[in-house]
Write an enzyme that holds these catalytic residues in place. Structure first.
Site, short mmCIF file in Angstrom:
data_model
loop_
_atom_site.label_atom_id
_atom_site.label_comp_id
_atom_site.label_asym_id
_atom_site.label_seq_id
_atom_site.Cartn_x
_atom_site.Cartn_y
_atom_site.Cartn_z
N SER A 124 1.06 -1.26 0.03
CA SER A 124 -0.09 0.23 -0.08
C SER A 124 0.81 1.00 -0.26
O SER A 124 1.81 1.40 0.62
CB SER A 124 -1.06 0.17 1.22
OG SER A 124 -1.50 1.09 1.73
N TYR A 148 -2.29 -1.05 11.09
CA TYR A 148 -1.94 -1.72 9.40
C TYR A 148 -1.35 -1.71 8.57
O TYR A 148 -0.13 -2.21 8.10
CB TYR A 148 -3.37 -1.15 8.46
CG TYR A 148 -3.49 -1.01 7.33
CD1 TYR A 148 -3.44 -2.23 6.85
CD2 TYR A 148 -3.49 -0.17 6.45
CE1 TYR A 148 -3.95 -2.34 5.38
CE2 TYR A 148 -3.44 -0.24 5.32
CZ TYR A 148 -3.77 -1.20 5.16
OH TYR A 148 -3.60 -1.96 2.95
N LYS A 152 2.16 -3.83 6.29
CA LYS A 152 2.63 -4.04 5.14
C LYS A 152 4.42 -3.66 5.43
O LYS A 152 4.69 -3.64 4.27
CB LYS A 152 2.20 -2.96 4.35
CG LYS A 152 0.51 -3.11 4.28
CD LYS A 152 0.02 -4.10 3.03
CE LYS A 152 -1.42 -4.59 3.31
NZ LYS A 152 -1.82 -6.10 2.92
N1 UFG Z 1 -13.22 11.05 3.30
C1 UFG Z 1 -13.58 11.86 3.78
N2 UFG Z 1 -14.99 11.32 4.02
C2 UFG Z 1 -15.44 9.85 3.76
C3 UFG Z 1 -14.15 9.28 3.50
C4 UFG Z 1 -12.91 9.77 3.43
O1 UFG Z 1 -14.06 13.19 3.51
O2 UFG Z 1 -16.40 9.43 4.08
C5 UFG Z 1 -11.50 11.79 2.72
C6 UFG Z 1 -10.62 11.32 3.72
O3 UFG Z 1 -10.37 12.13 4.44
C7 UFG Z 1 -9.06 11.30 2.69
C8 UFG Z 1 -9.83 10.97 1.12
O4 UFG Z 1 -11.36 10.96 1.44
O5 UFG Z 1 -9.52 12.55 2.69
C9 UFG Z 1 -9.69 9.86 1.77
O6 UFG Z 1 -9.67 8.85 2.38
P1 UFG Z 1 -9.92 6.68 2.08
O7 UFG Z 1 -10.49 6.40 3.50
O8 UFG Z 1 -11.04 6.46 1.13
O9 UFG Z 1 -8.47 7.25 1.81
P2 UFG Z 1 -7.28 7.05 2.27
O10 UFG Z 1 -6.86 8.16 1.27
O11 UFG Z 1 -7.10 7.51 3.94
O12 UFG Z 1 -6.17 5.28 2.56
C10 UFG Z 1 -6.19 4.67 1.69
C11 UFG Z 1 -6.22 3.53 1.81
C12 UFG Z 1 -5.34 2.70 2.98
C13 UFG Z 1 -4.13 2.88 2.86
C14 UFG Z 1 -4.13 4.42 2.24
C15 UFG Z 1 -2.12 5.06 1.72
O13 UFG Z 1 -7.90 3.47 2.06
O14 UFG Z 1 -5.55 1.22 2.86
O15 UFG Z 1 -5.11 5.24 1.37
O16 UFG Z 1 -1.96 4.95 0.98
F1 UFG Z 1 -3.21 2.96 3.98
#
Ligand code: UFG
Length: 335
Positions: A124, A148, A152
């Site tokens: 990841s 998590y 990785k």
């Molecule tokens: N977000 C919102 N509202 C929500 C959900 C997410 O505003 O209800 C925002 C988050 O704050 C973030 C963006 O949308 O800014 C993306 O969030 P995600 O949870 O979809 O994804 P992340 O980038 O946080 O995480 C992903 C993967 C993880 C991995 C990470 C780093 O889900 O497994 O990328 O590569 F670790």
């Protein structure tokens, strides 16, 4: 030439199985069905129009895993099985260490026993932590921000140690950015288990009317519109990256990390905008507090995957929104 796909009925695994079959590979799917359902197998078989061997196996049980290698002539493995929720890993770190680490150790031990030494590992972009200004290159120093991510990072290190000790291994570490979208047929996509953590499953729940409002975590970041920026990648592009990695391992030994992203960053608000353009649905949202642990901008440098794997993402943000919505509508109709 049979490829074992662990976690093959999950979001990324299922799309990869379809791509592998379409590229002429034989597959055996292994899954413990803890975060997916057996219907996914039927959907895969419907798309590829053939039966695919499936074994329900808990990878923490070595003997059960060994039986798979005894039963099938496995020549390489793509290892997706594992837990992936950041929040859950903070609450239950030991479950994450046990599940993600022990299952992988069991796998490589048995692969060694059967002299199967080609492995594509599901890593990841989380391994880059919050140390760098994007675009993120594979040779940057790494840092885990939560249990998590630490699983990785530890596994990447273990796998590279293994290659250093025995150069007949070929291992590709695939660092995913933000996979969204669904299969073009609308038959495969991300299954929500419990409360969704990620953005797109949340957005779809609001769009379909199951939740009233999407919360945007943070609207005052130092970005163009104040929301975080991510490198969203279509799940079908992500899947094809794994097939290319497997092709690469046939000719190259060593332990190599590859970013799988588009190399383009879009903000959370831009995603909502694009979703509206494509589907006509205006997703109600509110700006909420920042989410702890979020990095502001995450964008891949995709030069290495382009150069060494000959792979490049071909779908754009509109395709991702269209296919995700199509999947959500199909799923709802099937309920
Ligand atoms: N977000 C919102 N509202 C929500 C959900 C997410 O505003 O209800 C925002 C988050 O704050 C973030 C963006 O949308 O800014 C993306 O969030 P995600 O949870 O979809 O994804 P992340 O980038 O946080 O995480 C992903 C993967 C993880 C991995 C990470 C780093 O889900 O497994 O990328 O590569 F670790």
């Amino acid at each position: 030439m049979t490829v074992l796909i662990t976690g093959g009925l999950g979001f990324i695994g299922s799309h990869t199985v379809v791509d592998l079959i379409e590229q002429g590979y034989d597959c055996v799917i292994l899954d413990n069905l803890s975060r997916t359902t057996i219907d996914v197998l039927e959907k895969i078989e419907l798309i590829v129009q053939r039966k695919i061997p499936f074994m329900k196996v808990n990878m923490l049980e070595s003997q059960a895993l060994r039986n798979v290698f005894t039963q099938y002539d496995i020549t390489s493995v793509i290892h997706f099985a594992g837990f992936k929720s950041v929040g859950e890993s903070v609450q239950n770190p030991l479950v994450y260490y046990q599940t993600n680490l022990i299952s992988t150790l069991n796998l490589i031990d048995i692969m060694q026993e059967f002299d199967v030494k080609k492995l594509v590992f599901s890593s990841s972009a989380t391994v880059y932590g919050d140390l760098h200004i994007p675009p993120l290159r594979e040779d940057l120093p790494l840092k885990a921000l939560n249990p998590y991510g630490r699983t990785k990072l530890i596994l990447e290190e273990i796998l590279c140690d293994l290659v250093s000790s025995d150069n007949s291994w070929s291992i590709a570490l695939m660092r995913y950015f933000n996979p969204i979208g669904a299969h073009k047929t609308g038959l495969l996509g991300e299954l929500p288990f419990g409360i969704p953590n990620n953005l797109m499953p949340h957005l779809l729940k609001v769009a379909i009317g199951e939740t009233s409002k999407l919360q945007i975590f943070g609207g005052d970041y130092d970005t163009e519109d104040g929301s975080c920026i991510r490198d969203f990648i279509h799940i079908m592009d992500l899947a094809s990256g794994h097939v290319r990695a497997l092709d690469y391992l046939k000719k190259n030994a060593g332990c190599e990390a590859f970013n799988l992203g588009t190399g383009i960053g879009y903000s959370v608000l831009k995603l909502i905008d694009t979703f509206k353009e494509v589907t006509g649905i205006k997703v109600p949202f509110e700006i909420a507090n920042r989410r702890e642990g979020d990095i502001v901008v995450s964008i891949a440098d995709v030069t290495k995957a382009e150069t060494l794997l000959g792979w490049k993402a071909k779908y754009n943000l509109s395709d991702m929104c269209e296919d995700a919505w199509n999947w959500e509508l199909n799923r709802k109709r099937g309920e």
